[in-house]
Scaffold this active site. Sequence first.
Site: not given
Length: 191
Positions: A34, A58, A62-63, A124
């Site tokens: 991805h 990116h 967040e992850d 994205d």
Amino acid sequence: MIQLGERFRLALVFASRLHEDQARKGSGVPYLSHLLAVTSLVLENGGDEDEAIAALLHDAVEDRGGNEVLEQIRGGFGARVAEIVKGCSDCEGSPKPPWRERKEAHLKHLAGANGSVLLVTSADKLHNARCYLADYREQGEALWPRFRGGKDGTLWYLRSFVELARERGPRKLVAELDLVVSELERLAGQA
């Protein structure tokens, strides 16, 4: 021609290490695929090296570690890359706020985002939507339970982003995203 140098190579290794144990939801495909696809879309749509590096990273904040990772990105790849990554992130820590609340806040933020953030976010969303469409064609309604927003929320979020990005986002990416989301909505009975 955009030159990708040592910083890009280091970012590629960093992203690979950060996401090495992750797979795409429901597919088992390494998550790095991805990140590479989003980076490809950014470069194919005029992105510079900083934007390409931000595309690789990116989802890192967040992850994979929140503000601690953001500071590693800032130190390793510069303030501009860190600001683009931060702008693409819908949260910076754990636990994450509820899904709908988080997505609404992120859309509000994106309404005022700069062109670099909109480029990476559009790439994205386009890659995600392409994958959702391909998976829907294969799995049908069995696709939706893998997403926190379910069918209605996922389609709402994608359509909301298209409408938001239509004016200021990268035209070619947003136009293709609109086509993919429209087809997904049609197949899912929401057109």
